[in-house]
Design an enzyme around this catalytic site. Structure first.
Site, PDB file in Angstrom:
ATOM      1  N   LYS A  70       0.844  -1.201   0.000  1.00 66.21           N
ATOM      2  CA  LYS A  70       0.000   0.000   0.000  1.00 66.21           C
ATOM      3  C   LYS A  70       0.885   1.260   0.000  1.00 66.21           C
ATOM      4  O   LYS A  70       0.633   2.209  -0.748  1.00 66.21           O
ATOM      5  CB  LYS A  70      -0.945  -0.015   1.212  1.00 66.21           C
ATOM      6  CG  LYS A  70      -2.048  -1.067   1.069  1.00 66.21           C
ATOM      7  CD  LYS A  70      -2.834  -1.324   2.350  1.00 66.21           C
ATOM      8  CE  LYS A  70      -3.797  -2.481   2.158  1.00 66.21           C
ATOM      9  NZ  LYS A  70      -4.513  -2.884   3.377  1.00 66.21           N
ATOM     10  N   GLN A 125      -4.347  -1.773   9.645  1.00 66.06           N
ATOM     11  CA  GLN A 125      -4.308  -3.101   9.021  1.00 66.06           C
ATOM     12  C   GLN A 125      -4.873  -4.141   9.986  1.00 66.06           C
ATOM     13  O   GLN A 125      -4.445  -4.236  11.133  1.00 66.06           O
ATOM     14  CB  GLN A 125      -2.849  -3.426   8.635  1.00 66.06           C
ATOM     15  CG  GLN A 125      -2.691  -4.702   7.833  1.00 66.06           C
ATOM     16  CD  GLN A 125      -3.354  -4.632   6.452  1.00 66.06           C
ATOM     17  OE1 GLN A 125      -3.260  -3.623   5.757  1.00 66.06           O
ATOM     18  NE2 GLN A 125      -4.046  -5.693   6.071  1.00 66.06           N
ATOM     19  N   ASP A 138     -10.849   2.757   4.388  1.00 67.05           N
ATOM     20  CA  ASP A 138     -11.177   1.336   4.253  1.00 67.05           C
ATOM     21  C   ASP A 138     -12.691   1.144   4.147  1.00 67.05           C
ATOM     22  O   ASP A 138     -13.170   0.063   3.813  1.00 67.05           O
ATOM     23  CB  ASP A 138     -10.648   0.535   5.459  1.00 67.05           C
ATOM     24  CG  ASP A 138      -9.328  -0.162   5.138  1.00 67.05           C
ATOM     25  OD1 ASP A 138      -9.071  -0.409   3.938  1.00 67.05           O
ATOM     26  OD2 ASP A 138      -8.569  -0.471   6.078  1.00 67.05           O
TER      27      ASP A 138
END
Ligand code: NAD
Length: 293
Positions: free
Chosen positions: A52, A96, A119
């Site tokens: 990412k 994460q 997200d």
């Protein structure tokens, strides 16, 4: 049979974002900025976060990686998130997953400012998604929609089967495919571990999205000729002949299903790369929304 190549489709998305970022720089404006929090040193999470960050750099975005020990307590993690929430130079925040047992993932998701929730896991953003409002779409389903768009796969009026009902993939995928969108308007059946007649259902599907985390689960005898097959699965399967000691396997038995499908995503090289494209799009959306808000 068409291979839905994540490298090609993601590169097209990234190229557009890069051009936008260059235009911002030419106007003397700052870059979109993603902050990623990585707790502990889980091998797969390390790989995802590194990718990412690398993709942010390639697109011209700024990124900040915050690494925290896996012994960190929930309050400290929440406090880091609050700092990022109030930092005017940060547009997007991602934590994460999975997180260590002592930390509630739900509390963490809800602590992120919904306007920085790239997200798309915050209940406010999930609610907006359900109502068809502009929001952050969870990156993996978003990436799949972008992939379908890139290859101009017709979805209107089709029957889609989504295998898996997780909050990060299956459920939002089913909502998007059934929404009144260009890459939506499907009739969707969502299947899970308690679905008794999965094979019969799959055989009726024009589009199958496999997101269950069971390597090679979808076999050729479950697929209607000319179906479109999207493989979300990423499982590390031990393999002593591989350099790293494992290979990444998808949820679809690729070789045999590819002989029947009209289009299929490979693993690796398919949905994983599109997930990052979805995340980058969300980060740009966060930047623009904040700049205009
Ligand atoms: P999850 O474990 O949260 O959910 C799995 C779902 O599959 C559950 O809803 C369960 O009911 C269903 N399921 C399990 N066994 C089943 C069976 N036999 N028949 C029907 N349904 C069954 O998983 P997740 O987080 O949604 O991830 C699914 C897979 O996708 C994993 O391999 C994960 O690593 C991968 N993934 C990939 C990406 C990407 O970018 N490519 C992103 C997220 C997740």
């Amino acid at each position: 049979m068409l291979v839905l190549d994540g490298k090609i489709a993601a590169a097209a998305v990234k190229e557009l974002l890069k051009t936008k970022t260059e235009q911002l720089a030419a106007q003397g404006k700052r870059k979109p900025h993603l902050a990623a929090i990585l707790v502990g040193n889980n091998g797969a999470s390390e790989t995802y976060v590194a990718s990412k960050v690398k993709n942010c750099e390639e697109t011209g975005f700024a990124s900040t990686l915050i690494r925290l020990a896996d012994t960190i307590d929930e309050a400290s993690l929440l406090s880091t998130i609050h700092e990022l929430n109030s930092n005017p130079n940060i547009d997007g925040i991602l934590v994460q997953l999975p997180l260590p047992k002592q930390i509630s993932e739900q509390k963490v998701i809800e602590a992120i400012d919904p306007l920085k929730d790239v997200d798309g896991f915050h209940p406010i953003n999930v609610g907006k998604l359900v109502q068809g409002l502009s929001t952050f779409i969870p990156a993996t389903p978003y990436g799949i929609i972008l992939m379908l768009e890139h290859y101009q796969i017709e979805t209107k009026g089709k029957h889609a089967i989504v295998i898996g009902r997780s909050n990060i993939v299956g459920r939002p995928m089913s909502i998007l495919l059934s929404s009144n969108l260009k890459q939506g308007n499907c009739t969707v059946t969502i299947c899970h571990s308690h679905t008794p007649n999965l094979k019969e259902l799959c055989l009726q599907a024009d589009i199958i999205v496999a997101a269950l985390g069971k390597p090679g689960f979808v076999t050729a005898d479950m697929v209607k000729p000319s179906a479109v097959v999207i493989d979300v699965g990423i499982t590390r399967v031990e393999d002593s002949t591989a350099k790293k000691g494992f290979r990444i396997k998808g949820d679809v038995a690729y070789e045999e299903v590819a002989t029947k499908a009209s289009a299929i995503t490979p693993v690796p090289g398919g949905v994983g790369l599109m997930t990052i494209a979805g995340l980058l799009k969300n980060t740009m959306h966060a930047y623009e929304q904040r700049a205009n808000g």
